[in-house]
Design a protein around this motif. Structure first.
Motif, PDB file in Angstrom:
ATOM      1  N   LEU A   1      19.636 -15.453   0.838  1.00 51.36           N
ATOM      2  CA  LEU A   1      18.564 -16.404   1.157  1.00 51.36           C
ATOM      3  C   LEU A   1      17.893 -16.054   2.472  1.00 51.36           C
ATOM      4  CD1 LEU A   1      20.357 -19.734   0.130  1.00 51.36           C
ATOM      5  CD2 LEU A   1      18.308 -18.782  -0.946  1.00 51.36           C
ATOM      6  N   LEU A   2      18.621 -15.387   3.339  1.00 47.51           N
ATOM      7  CA  LEU A   2      18.083 -15.018   4.649  1.00 47.51           C
ATOM      8  C   LEU A   2      17.041 -13.912   4.555  1.00 47.51           C
ATOM      9  CD1 LEU A   2      18.670 -16.011   7.539  1.00 47.51           C
ATOM     10  CD2 LEU A   2      20.207 -14.060   7.810  1.00 47.51           C
ATOM     11  N   LEU A   3      16.899 -13.277   3.395  1.00 52.19           N
ATOM     12  CA  LEU A   3      15.924 -12.198   3.253  1.00 52.19           C
ATOM     13  C   LEU A   3      14.502 -12.677   3.493  1.00 52.19           C
ATOM     14  CD1 LEU A   3      17.307 -10.347   0.091  1.00 52.19           C
ATOM     15  CD2 LEU A   3      17.463  -9.604   2.479  1.00 52.19           C
ATOM     16  N   ILE A   4      14.223 -13.940   3.175  1.00 52.25           N
ATOM     17  CA  ILE A   4      12.863 -14.450   3.390  1.00 52.25           C
ATOM     18  C   ILE A   4      12.525 -14.450   4.874  1.00 52.25           C
ATOM     19  CG2 ILE A   4      13.651 -16.855   3.444  1.00 52.25           C
ATOM     20  CD1 ILE A   4      10.265 -15.472   2.176  1.00 52.25           C
ATOM     21  N   ALA A   5      13.525 -14.676   5.733  1.00 46.43           N
ATOM     22  CA  ALA A   5      13.292 -14.619   7.175  1.00 46.43           C
ATOM     23  C   ALA A   5      12.938 -13.197   7.596  1.00 46.43           C
ATOM     24  CB  ALA A   5      14.526 -15.119   7.928  1.00 46.43           C
ATOM     25  N   GLY A   6      13.651 -12.204   7.042  1.00 46.38           N
ATOM     26  CA  GLY A   6      13.324 -10.815   7.359  1.00 46.38           C
ATOM     27  C   GLY A   6      11.929 -10.435   6.903  1.00 46.38           C
ATOM     28  N   LEU A   7      11.541 -10.882   5.703  1.00 45.85           N
ATOM     29  CA  LEU A   7      10.199 -10.605   5.191  1.00 45.85           C
ATOM     30  C   LEU A   7       9.138 -11.229   6.087  1.00 45.85           C
ATOM     31  CD1 LEU A   7       8.332  -9.490   3.002  1.00 45.85           C
ATOM     32  CD2 LEU A   7       8.804 -11.529   1.647  1.00 45.85           C
ATOM     33  N   TRP A   8       9.406 -12.415   6.563  1.00 45.91           N
ATOM     34  CA  TRP A   8       8.462 -13.105   7.440  1.00 45.91           C
ATOM     35  C   TRP A   8       8.336 -12.404   8.788  1.00 45.91           C
ATOM     36  CZ3 TRP A   8       8.495 -19.088   8.601  1.00 45.91           C
ATOM     37  CH2 TRP A   8       7.220 -19.589   8.343  1.00 45.91           C
ATOM     38  N   VAL A   9       9.466 -11.965   9.340  1.00 45.12           N
ATOM     39  CA  VAL A   9       9.436 -11.270  10.634  1.00 45.12           C
ATOM     40  C   VAL A   9       8.649  -9.969  10.527  1.00 45.12           C
ATOM     41  CG1 VAL A   9      10.857 -10.069  12.344  1.00 45.12           C
ATOM     42  CG2 VAL A   9      11.561 -12.316  11.509  1.00 45.12           C
ATOM     43  N   THR A  10       8.855  -9.219   9.453  1.00 49.20           N
ATOM     44  CA  THR A  10       8.107  -7.965   9.301  1.00 49.20           C
ATOM     45  C   THR A  10       6.610  -8.223   9.170  1.00 49.20           C
ATOM     46  OG1 THR A  10       8.432  -8.000   6.886  1.00 49.20           O
ATOM     47  CG2 THR A  10      10.049  -6.801   8.208  1.00 49.20           C
ATOM     48  N   THR A  11       6.237  -9.352   8.599  1.00 53.72           N
ATOM     49  CA  THR A  11       4.817  -9.693   8.498  1.00 53.72           C
ATOM     50  C   THR A  11       4.221  -9.913   9.884  1.00 53.72           C
ATOM     51  OG1 THR A  11       5.231 -10.766   6.359  1.00 53.72           O
ATOM     52  CG2 THR A  11       3.147 -11.270   7.437  1.00 53.72           C
ATOM     53  N   PHE A  12       4.941 -10.604  10.749  1.00 48.82           N
ATOM     54  CA  PHE A  12       4.474 -10.807  12.115  1.00 48.82           C
ATOM     55  C   PHE A  12       4.376  -9.483  12.871  1.00 48.82           C
ATOM     56  CE2 PHE A  12       5.767 -15.303  11.600  1.00 48.82           C
ATOM     57  CZ  PHE A  12       4.641 -15.911  12.148  1.00 48.82           C
ATOM     58  N   VAL A  13       5.337  -8.587  12.624  1.00 49.57           N
ATOM     59  CA  VAL A  13       5.397  -7.333  13.379  1.00 49.57           C
ATOM     60  C   VAL A  13       4.349  -6.338  12.901  1.00 49.57           C
ATOM     61  CG1 VAL A  13       6.846  -5.315  13.875  1.00 49.57           C
ATOM     62  CG2 VAL A  13       7.835  -7.607  13.943  1.00 49.57           C
ATOM     63  N   MET A  14       4.140  -6.255  11.586  1.00 47.74           N
ATOM     64  CA  MET A  14       3.332  -5.178  11.023  1.00 47.74           C
ATOM     65  C   MET A  14       1.876  -5.552  10.773  1.00 47.74           C
ATOM     66  SD  MET A  14       5.511  -2.786  10.926  1.00 47.74           S
ATOM     67  CE  MET A  14       4.425  -1.612  10.122  1.00 47.74           C
ATOM     68  N   ARG A  15       1.570  -6.832  10.671  1.00 46.13           N
ATOM     69  CA  ARG A  15       0.230  -7.228  10.248  1.00 46.13           C
ATOM     70  C   ARG A  15      -0.388  -8.209  11.224  1.00 46.13           C
ATOM     71  NH1 ARG A  15      -2.158  -4.808   5.921  1.00 46.13           N
ATOM     72  NH2 ARG A  15      -3.119  -6.788   5.380  1.00 46.13           N
TER      73      ARG A  15
END
Length: 329
Positions: free
Chosen positions: A154-168
């Protein structure tokens, strides 16, 4: 010799992987049952008929490990973690997956890893394109499917969200859509339970409360401890090489590696989350981070003096785990 063959574009080396996995797991049929951990996850319900047969457990484990190894290697090569196709990630995934499976086997985690890799395949395509909503939806969907069958993810959604902030740059649709797509498999789960008349069984996991919790890792024998320390030490030793790229690396290559590093750290945290959720350490959650990060280091063995020695020592530790499981040492 082994490392050089797998770290080059020689596809025929992949024939070794199913042979070694079969050699390590097939002897357990009729001799010693694999140490399956049943956590009561939805995938455990899916595998309940498999748990009744030692033969089915071994065959399913082999198929999931081999499928994950091939898919992991495909993702590694497709997104150009290295400049030529290599097969070290497949070797490490199968070797570490088999060794960990002889210590503690979680079929839901192996199944969820395949869904996770499908999500990573879409996630790693996101860079600086003008439109990436399709990639965000598909990656979020696959991550959500992995979380349905293996709730610590379930914590994968947090990782996906963090990468969005970092990359885009900030676009509200790119932050909202992954959350929506991550929840879609949950909706399918609810509909399926409604269709089966089992709405009282919607819970993804059951937590055990006890005041007599024992430390799992202190129960390891000497060989298992050596293997665990070697794998953890290899990961720590591989991080500098993985993190600090050469000046000639493209921005896209840096982006791919940064995305996976964030998701890898998220997967490692998922192991701790699994303990919080059900009071059990599930070792298979660290399989993908180990295979990719250590695999990248071993692939670049020509630029590291100690990488080949660490690789062969890790192989020896895996062999010791197998022989110890069958009581040969």
């Amino acid at each position: 010799m082994i490392l050089r063959s797998f770290a080059s574009n020689q596809p025929y080396t992949l024939i070794v992987i199913p042979l070694t996995v079969a050699a390590a797991l097939l002897p357990s049929i009729g001799r010693k049952a694999l140490p399956v951990v049943n956590c009561g996850f939805p995938a455990d319900d899916l595998f309940h008929w498999i748990y009744l047969s030692p033969v089915a457990i071994v065959i399913t484990t082999m198929l999931l490990i081999l499928g994950g190894a091939m898919l992991a290697n495909t993702v590694f090569n497709k997104h150009e973690f290295y400049n030529v196709p290599v097969y070290v990630p497949a070797l490490l995934y199968s070797m570490l997956g088999t060794s960990i499976g002889l210590i503690q086997l979680s079929l839901p985690a192996l199944l969820a890893n395949i869904f996770l890799l499908a999500g990573l395949n879409k996630h790693l395509r996101i860079f600086r394109q003008s439109r990436v909503l399709a990639e965000y939806f598909e990656s979020g969907f696959w991550y959500g499917l992995a979380a349905v069958f293996f709730p610590p993810y379930l914590l994968l959604i947090a990782g996906l969200w963090v990468t969005t902030f970092v990359m885009r740059a900030f676009h509200w649709r790119e932050h909202l859509l992954p959350v929506v797509s991550f929840c879609v498999p949950m909706l399918y789960w609810i509909v399926w339970k409604y269709w089966q008349g089992e709405l009282n069984q919607l819970v993804l996991f059951y937590k055990t409360f006890t005041y007599d919790a024992k430390s799992y890792f202190f129960n390891f024998n000497a060989i298992t401890t050596l293997f665990a320390l070697t794998a953890a030490g290899s990961f720590i030793g591989a991080l500098p090489r993985y993190t600090f790229l050469s000046d000639r690396a493209s921005n896209k290559a840096r982006g791919v590696k940064n995305i996976f590093l964030i998701m890898a750290l998220c997967m490692i945290i998922c192991m701790f989350m699994g303990y919080v959720l059900i009071l059990k350490w599930i070792l298979m959650t660290v399989l993908l981070p180990l295979a990719f990060v250590i695999g990248y280091w071993f692939t670049n063995y020509r630029y590291s003096l100690i990488a080949p020695f660490v690789f062969y020592f890790l192989c020896i530790c895996s062999i010791l785990v197998v022989t110890n499981f069958y009581g040969l040492v």
